[in-house]
Design a protein around this motif. Sequence first.
Motif, short mmCIF file in Angstrom:
data_model
loop_
_atom_site.label_atom_id
_atom_site.label_comp_id
_atom_site.label_asym_id
_atom_site.label_seq_id
_atom_site.Cartn_x
_atom_site.Cartn_y
_atom_site.Cartn_z
N ARG A 15 1.11 -1.39 -0.11
CA ARG A 15 0.23 -0.10 0.25
C ARG A 15 1.29 1.23 0.08
O ARG A 15 0.48 2.37 -0.88
N GLY A 16 2.47 1.16 0.95
CA GLY A 16 2.59 1.97 0.50
C GLY A 16 3.58 2.77 -0.21
O GLY A 16 3.78 3.48 -0.88
N ARG A 17 4.13 1.82 -1.25
CA ARG A 17 4.51 1.62 -2.43
C ARG A 17 3.96 2.65 -3.15
O ARG A 17 3.95 2.94 -4.45
N LEU A 18 2.60 1.95 -4.23
CA LEU A 18 1.76 2.62 -4.58
C LEU A 18 1.18 4.13 -3.78
O LEU A 18 0.96 4.80 -5.11
N ARG A 19 1.17 3.96 -3.20
CA ARG A 19 1.29 5.83 -2.20
C ARG A 19 2.04 6.10 -2.59
O ARG A 19 1.53 7.90 -3.53
N GLU A 20 3.37 6.22 -2.47
CA GLU A 20 4.55 6.55 -3.48
C GLU A 20 4.55 6.45 -4.48
O GLU A 20 5.12 8.11 -4.67
N ALA A 21 4.72 6.16 -5.43
CA ALA A 21 3.99 5.99 -6.78
C ALA A 21 3.08 7.01 -6.61
O ALA A 21 4.12 7.42 -7.99
N HIS A 22 2.33 6.85 -7.00
CA HIS A 22 1.33 8.27 -7.45
C HIS A 22 1.54 9.54 -6.38
O HIS A 22 1.57 10.48 -7.38
N ALA A 23 2.32 9.39 -5.72
CA ALA A 23 2.74 11.05 -4.85
C ALA A 23 3.55 11.54 -5.66
O ALA A 23 3.67 13.00 -6.09
N ARG A 24 4.57 10.48 -5.81
CA ARG A 24 6.36 11.50 -7.06
C ARG A 24 5.12 11.25 -8.56
O ARG A 24 5.56 12.20 -9.00
N LEU A 25 4.23 10.78 -8.96
CA LEU A 25 3.35 11.30 -10.80
C LEU A 25 2.93 12.26 -10.54
O LEU A 25 2.99 13.15 -10.70
N ALA A 26 1.87 12.59 -8.70
CA ALA A 26 1.90 13.81 -8.80
C ALA A 26 2.14 15.11 -8.79
O ALA A 26 1.92 16.04 -9.28
N ALA A 27 3.19 14.98 -8.67
CA ALA A 27 4.02 15.83 -8.21
C ALA A 27 4.90 16.64 -9.20
O ALA A 27 5.27 17.62 -9.63
N SER A 28 5.33 15.29 -10.23
CA SER A 28 5.45 15.32 -11.19
C SER A 28 4.88 16.33 -12.45
O SER A 28 5.26 17.66 -13.32
N LEU A 29 3.22 16.21 -11.98
CA LEU A 29 1.84 16.76 -12.92
C LEU A 29 2.79 18.44 -12.16
O LEU A 29 1.86 19.12 -12.94
N ALA A 30 2.49 18.48 -11.05
CA ALA A 30 2.69 19.26 -10.63
C ALA A 30 3.76 20.70 -10.88
O ALA A 30 3.31 21.70 -10.79
N ARG A 31 4.19 20.26 -11.12
CA ARG A 31 5.35 20.96 -11.36
C ARG A 31 5.80 20.98 -12.81
O ARG A 31 6.45 21.71 -13.76
N GLY A 32 5.00 20.45 -13.67
CA GLY A 32 5.25 20.40 -15.38
C GLY A 32 6.67 20.01 -16.13
O GLY A 32 6.38 20.25 -16.70
N ASP A 33 6.62 18.92 -14.90
CA ASP A 33 8.33 18.12 -15.98
C ASP A 33 8.08 17.36 -16.15
O ASP A 33 7.76 16.10 -16.24
N SER A 34 7.75 17.82 -17.76
CA SER A 34 7.08 16.28 -18.81
C SER A 34 7.98 15.50 -18.68
O SER A 34 7.46 14.30 -18.94
N GLN A 35 9.85 15.26 -18.57
CA GLN A 35 10.79 13.69 -18.04
C GLN A 35 10.34 13.51 -17.31
O GLN A 35 9.47 11.99 -17.15
N ARG A 36 9.98 14.09 -16.35
CA ARG A 36 10.06 13.68 -14.60
C ARG A 36 8.66 13.06 -14.65
O ARG A 36 8.06 11.72 -14.31
N ARG A 37 7.44 13.39 -15.70
CA ARG A 37 6.03 12.99 -15.51
C ARG A 37 6.82 11.78 -16.11
O ARG A 37 5.57 10.49 -15.97
N SER A 38 7.41 11.39 -17.28
CA SER A 38 6.77 10.16 -18.13
C SER A 38 7.90 9.13 -17.28
O SER A 38 7.19 7.82 -17.60
N ILE A 39 8.58 9.07 -17.27
CA ILE A 39 9.24 8.42 -15.79
C ILE A 39 8.34 7.82 -14.68
O ILE A 39 8.42 7.16 -14.49
N GLU A 40 7.43 8.80 -13.93
CA GLU A 40 7.42 9.07 -13.28
C GLU A 40 5.65 8.01 -12.96
O GLU A 40 5.04 6.75 -12.85
N ARG A 41 4.98 8.18 -14.36
CA ARG A 41 3.85 7.46 -14.97
C ARG A 41 4.40 6.37 -15.20
O ARG A 41 3.57 5.14 -14.80
#
Length: 250
Positions: A132-158
Amino acid sequence: MASTVAAKRRPQRTATPAPSARTRHAARGTRQRSPDAVVQTVKQGILTGHYLPGARLTEADLCSTFGLSRGPVREAMTRLAAEGVVMAGPARGLYIRRLRRQEALDHIEVLQALIELAARLACTRCKYEPSRGRLREAHARLAASLARGDSQRRSIERTRFYEVLFEVAGNPELARLHPAITGQILRAQVYPFLTAEDRSSQYADYAPLCQAILDGDVRAAVRIVGSHLGRSRKHALHLPDAAFESAAVL
Protein backbone atom coordinates in the motif's frame (compact mmCIF):
# COMPACT_ATOMS: atom_id res chain seq x y z
CA MET A 1 -12.66 14.78 -32.18
CA ALA A 2 -13.73 18.29 -31.34
CA SER A 3 -11.37 18.61 -28.38
CA THR A 4 -8.24 17.79 -30.35
CA VAL A 5 -6.23 20.52 -31.93
CA ALA A 6 -6.19 21.16 -35.64
CA ALA A 7 -4.11 18.83 -37.78
CA LYS A 8 -0.43 19.57 -37.61
CA ARG A 9 2.23 19.02 -40.19
CA ARG A 10 3.66 15.54 -40.04
CA PRO A 11 6.90 15.56 -38.03
CA GLN A 12 10.04 15.06 -40.09
CA ARG A 13 12.42 12.21 -39.49
CA THR A 14 15.14 13.40 -37.19
CA ALA A 15 18.67 12.23 -36.56
CA THR A 16 19.58 10.67 -33.25
CA PRO A 17 19.85 13.47 -30.66
CA ALA A 18 23.18 13.97 -28.96
CA PRO A 19 23.32 11.65 -25.93
CA SER A 20 22.57 13.41 -22.66
CA ALA A 21 24.96 13.18 -19.73
CA ARG A 22 22.53 10.75 -18.07
CA THR A 23 22.40 8.56 -21.16
CA ARG A 24 26.19 8.52 -21.51
CA HIS A 25 26.56 7.68 -17.82
CA ALA A 26 24.04 4.84 -18.12
CA ALA A 27 25.86 3.48 -21.14
CA ARG A 28 29.20 3.46 -19.35
CA GLY A 29 27.97 2.41 -15.96
CA THR A 30 26.11 -0.76 -16.89
CA ARG A 31 29.22 -2.92 -17.03
CA GLN A 32 27.98 -4.53 -20.19
CA ARG A 33 29.65 -2.66 -23.07
CA SER A 34 27.56 -5.11 -25.08
CA PRO A 35 24.31 -5.32 -27.05
CA ASP A 36 22.48 -5.47 -23.70
CA ALA A 37 23.70 -1.98 -22.82
CA VAL A 38 22.46 -0.57 -26.12
CA VAL A 39 19.06 -2.26 -25.85
CA GLN A 40 18.44 -1.12 -22.28
CA THR A 41 19.66 2.43 -22.83
CA VAL A 42 17.55 2.93 -25.97
CA LYS A 43 14.49 1.65 -24.10
CA GLN A 44 15.23 3.92 -21.15
CA GLY A 45 15.73 6.80 -23.56
CA ILE A 46 12.24 6.21 -24.96
CA LEU A 47 10.70 6.15 -21.49
CA THR A 48 12.39 9.42 -20.53
CA GLY A 49 11.62 11.16 -23.82
CA HIS A 50 15.24 11.29 -24.99
CA TYR A 51 14.36 9.19 -28.05
CA LEU A 52 11.11 10.24 -29.72
CA PRO A 53 9.05 8.27 -32.27
CA GLY A 54 10.61 8.66 -35.70
CA ALA A 55 14.08 9.57 -34.38
CA ARG A 56 16.81 8.02 -36.49
CA LEU A 57 19.35 5.73 -34.86
CA THR A 58 22.74 5.73 -36.56
CA GLU A 59 25.35 3.03 -36.06
CA ALA A 60 28.13 5.61 -35.88
CA ASP A 61 26.49 7.55 -33.04
CA LEU A 62 25.67 4.42 -31.07
CA CYS A 63 29.15 2.98 -31.55
CA SER A 64 30.62 6.24 -30.27
CA THR A 65 28.23 6.46 -27.29
CA PHE A 66 28.83 2.90 -26.14
CA GLY A 67 32.41 2.42 -27.26
CA LEU A 68 31.39 -0.62 -29.27
CA SER A 69 32.17 -1.97 -32.71
CA ARG A 70 29.43 -2.22 -35.32
CA GLY A 71 28.76 -5.92 -34.66
CA PRO A 72 27.29 -5.56 -31.14
CA VAL A 73 25.38 -2.43 -32.16
CA ARG A 74 23.81 -4.25 -35.12
CA GLU A 75 22.89 -7.14 -32.83
CA ALA A 76 21.19 -4.69 -30.48
CA MET A 77 19.26 -3.10 -33.36
CA THR A 78 18.14 -6.53 -34.55
CA ARG A 79 16.80 -7.31 -31.08
CA LEU A 80 15.04 -3.96 -30.80
CA ALA A 81 13.47 -4.44 -34.23
CA ALA A 82 12.23 -7.91 -33.22
CA GLU A 83 10.64 -6.38 -30.12
CA GLY A 84 8.91 -3.70 -32.19
CA VAL A 85 10.92 -0.84 -30.67
CA VAL A 86 12.66 0.26 -33.87
CA MET A 87 11.66 -0.03 -37.51
CA ALA A 88 13.30 0.23 -40.91
CA GLY A 89 12.84 3.47 -42.78
CA PRO A 90 13.97 5.23 -45.96
CA ALA A 91 17.57 4.84 -47.11
CA ARG A 92 17.92 1.63 -45.08
CA GLY A 93 17.94 3.60 -41.84
CA LEU A 94 16.54 2.52 -38.49
CA TYR A 95 14.14 4.71 -36.53
CA ILE A 96 12.33 4.61 -33.23
CA ARG A 97 9.01 3.05 -34.12
CA ARG A 98 5.94 5.12 -34.96
CA LEU A 99 2.61 3.35 -34.70
CA ARG A 100 0.02 3.27 -37.45
CA ARG A 101 -3.51 4.16 -36.37
CA GLN A 102 -4.68 0.54 -36.32
CA GLU A 103 -1.58 -0.52 -34.37
CA ALA A 104 -2.41 2.17 -31.82
CA LEU A 105 -5.97 0.89 -31.49
CA ASP A 106 -4.74 -2.70 -31.15
CA HIS A 107 -2.26 -1.63 -28.47
CA ILE A 108 -4.93 0.22 -26.49
CA GLU A 109 -7.21 -2.83 -26.61
CA VAL A 110 -4.48 -5.06 -25.17
CA LEU A 111 -3.42 -2.46 -22.64
CA GLN A 112 -6.96 -2.06 -21.31
CA ALA A 113 -7.31 -5.81 -20.76
CA LEU A 114 -3.95 -6.01 -18.95
CA ILE A 115 -4.45 -2.95 -16.74
CA GLU A 116 -8.00 -3.96 -15.82
CA LEU A 117 -6.71 -7.37 -14.74
CA ALA A 118 -3.84 -5.78 -12.82
CA ALA A 119 -6.28 -3.42 -11.08
CA ARG A 120 -8.59 -6.31 -10.15
CA LEU A 121 -5.73 -8.29 -8.64
CA ALA A 122 -4.25 -5.26 -6.90
CA CYS A 123 -7.61 -4.51 -5.25
CA THR A 124 -7.58 -7.93 -3.60
CA ARG A 125 -3.84 -8.18 -2.89
CA CYS A 126 -2.87 -4.63 -1.97
CA LYS A 127 -4.28 -4.86 1.56
CA TYR A 128 -1.14 -4.65 3.62
CA GLU A 129 2.09 -2.73 3.88
CA PRO A 130 4.54 -2.35 2.22
CA SER A 131 2.45 -2.75 -0.99
CA ARG A 132 0.00 0.00 0.00
CA GLY A 133 2.83 2.37 0.84
CA ARG A 134 4.59 1.67 -2.46
CA LEU A 135 1.43 2.44 -4.44
CA ARG A 136 0.82 5.64 -2.45
CA GLU A 137 4.41 6.73 -2.98
CA ALA A 138 4.30 5.99 -6.72
CA HIS A 139 1.18 8.09 -7.10
CA ALA A 140 2.57 10.92 -4.93
CA ARG A 141 5.68 11.10 -7.13
CA LEU A 142 3.53 11.14 -10.27
CA ALA A 143 1.30 13.86 -8.83
CA ALA A 144 4.35 15.95 -7.91
CA SER A 145 5.74 15.66 -11.44
CA LEU A 146 2.38 16.76 -12.87
CA ALA A 147 2.25 19.73 -10.52
CA ARG A 148 5.75 20.82 -11.57
CA GLY A 149 4.96 20.50 -15.27
CA ASP A 150 8.16 18.49 -15.76
CA SER A 151 7.42 16.41 -18.87
CA GLN A 152 10.46 14.14 -18.56
CA ARG A 153 9.85 13.45 -14.86
CA ARG A 154 6.15 12.93 -15.60
CA SER A 155 7.00 10.28 -18.18
CA ILE A 156 9.32 8.48 -15.76
CA GLU A 157 6.89 8.60 -12.83
CA ARG A 158 3.89 7.52 -14.90
CA THR A 159 5.86 4.50 -16.10
CA ARG A 160 6.87 3.78 -12.51
CA PHE A 161 3.26 4.07 -11.31
CA TYR A 162 2.19 1.36 -13.74
CA GLU A 163 5.21 -0.77 -12.82
CA VAL A 164 4.20 -0.61 -9.14
CA LEU A 165 0.56 -1.33 -10.01
CA PHE A 166 1.58 -4.48 -11.86
CA GLU A 167 3.98 -5.46 -9.08
CA VAL A 168 1.39 -5.16 -6.30
CA ALA A 169 -1.02 -7.16 -8.47
CA GLY A 170 1.27 -10.04 -7.54
CA ASN A 171 1.47 -11.81 -10.90
CA PRO A 172 4.97 -11.72 -12.44
CA GLU A 173 3.72 -13.02 -15.79
CA LEU A 174 1.21 -10.19 -16.02
CA ALA A 175 3.94 -7.67 -15.23
CA ARG A 176 6.15 -9.20 -17.92
CA LEU A 177 3.41 -8.76 -20.52
CA HIS A 178 2.93 -5.05 -19.81
CA PRO A 179 3.99 -3.19 -23.02
CA ALA A 180 5.52 -0.13 -21.32
CA ILE A 181 7.77 0.85 -24.24
CA THR A 182 5.01 0.74 -26.85
CA GLY A 183 2.76 2.69 -24.52
CA GLN A 184 5.30 5.46 -24.18
CA ILE A 185 5.86 5.55 -27.95
CA LEU A 186 2.12 5.99 -28.47
CA ARG A 187 1.89 8.75 -25.85
CA ALA A 188 4.80 10.62 -27.41
CA GLN A 189 3.08 10.40 -30.80
CA VAL A 190 -0.36 11.60 -29.80
CA TYR A 191 0.26 14.10 -26.98
CA PRO A 192 1.39 16.92 -29.28
CA PHE A 193 -2.02 16.68 -30.97
CA LEU A 194 -4.09 16.84 -27.75
CA THR A 195 -5.42 19.93 -26.08
CA ALA A 196 -4.53 20.86 -22.51
CA GLU A 197 -8.06 19.76 -21.55
CA ASP A 198 -7.52 16.33 -23.13
CA ARG A 199 -4.27 15.85 -21.23
CA SER A 200 -5.73 17.07 -17.96
CA SER A 201 -8.58 14.57 -18.25
CA GLN A 202 -6.12 11.71 -18.66
CA TYR A 203 -3.91 12.81 -15.76
CA ALA A 204 -6.93 13.24 -13.47
CA ASP A 205 -7.63 9.49 -13.55
CA TYR A 206 -4.56 8.43 -11.56
CA ALA A 207 -5.67 9.73 -8.13
CA PRO A 208 -9.09 7.99 -8.10
CA LEU A 209 -7.55 4.82 -9.56
CA CYS A 210 -4.97 4.71 -6.78
CA GLN A 211 -7.65 5.32 -4.14
CA ALA A 212 -10.00 2.68 -5.57
CA ILE A 213 -7.22 0.08 -5.37
CA LEU A 214 -6.33 1.09 -1.80
CA ASP A 215 -10.04 0.83 -0.91
CA GLY A 216 -10.28 -2.61 -2.55
CA ASP A 217 -13.06 -1.29 -4.79
CA VAL A 218 -12.74 -3.53 -7.84
CA ARG A 219 -15.76 -2.06 -9.60
CA ALA A 220 -14.51 1.51 -9.35
CA ALA A 221 -10.96 0.58 -10.37
CA VAL A 222 -12.11 -1.26 -13.49
CA ARG A 223 -14.49 1.56 -14.38
CA ILE A 224 -11.71 4.16 -14.13
CA VAL A 225 -9.35 2.08 -16.26
CA GLY A 226 -12.09 1.59 -18.86
CA SER A 227 -12.83 5.31 -18.95
CA HIS A 228 -9.13 6.20 -19.21
CA LEU A 229 -8.40 3.81 -22.06
CA GLY A 230 -11.73 4.55 -23.70
CA ARG A 231 -10.64 8.17 -23.98
CA SER A 232 -7.34 7.04 -25.47
CA ARG A 233 -9.23 4.98 -28.03
CA LYS A 234 -11.33 7.99 -29.07
CA HIS A 235 -8.16 10.03 -29.49
CA ALA A 236 -6.62 7.32 -31.67
CA LEU A 237 -9.76 7.16 -33.81
CA HIS A 238 -10.15 10.89 -34.38
CA LEU A 239 -6.68 12.42 -34.36
CA PRO A 240 -5.34 13.62 -37.73
CA ASP A 241 -3.35 11.24 -39.91
CA ALA A 242 -0.18 13.18 -39.10
CA ALA A 243 -0.24 11.69 -35.59
CA PHE A 244 0.42 8.21 -36.97
CA GLU A 245 2.79 6.33 -39.22
CA SER A 246 1.53 5.79 -42.72
CA ALA A 247 1.50 2.31 -44.19
CA ALA A 248 3.37 3.58 -47.25
CA VAL A 249 6.69 3.93 -45.42
CA LEU A 250 6.65 0.52 -43.77
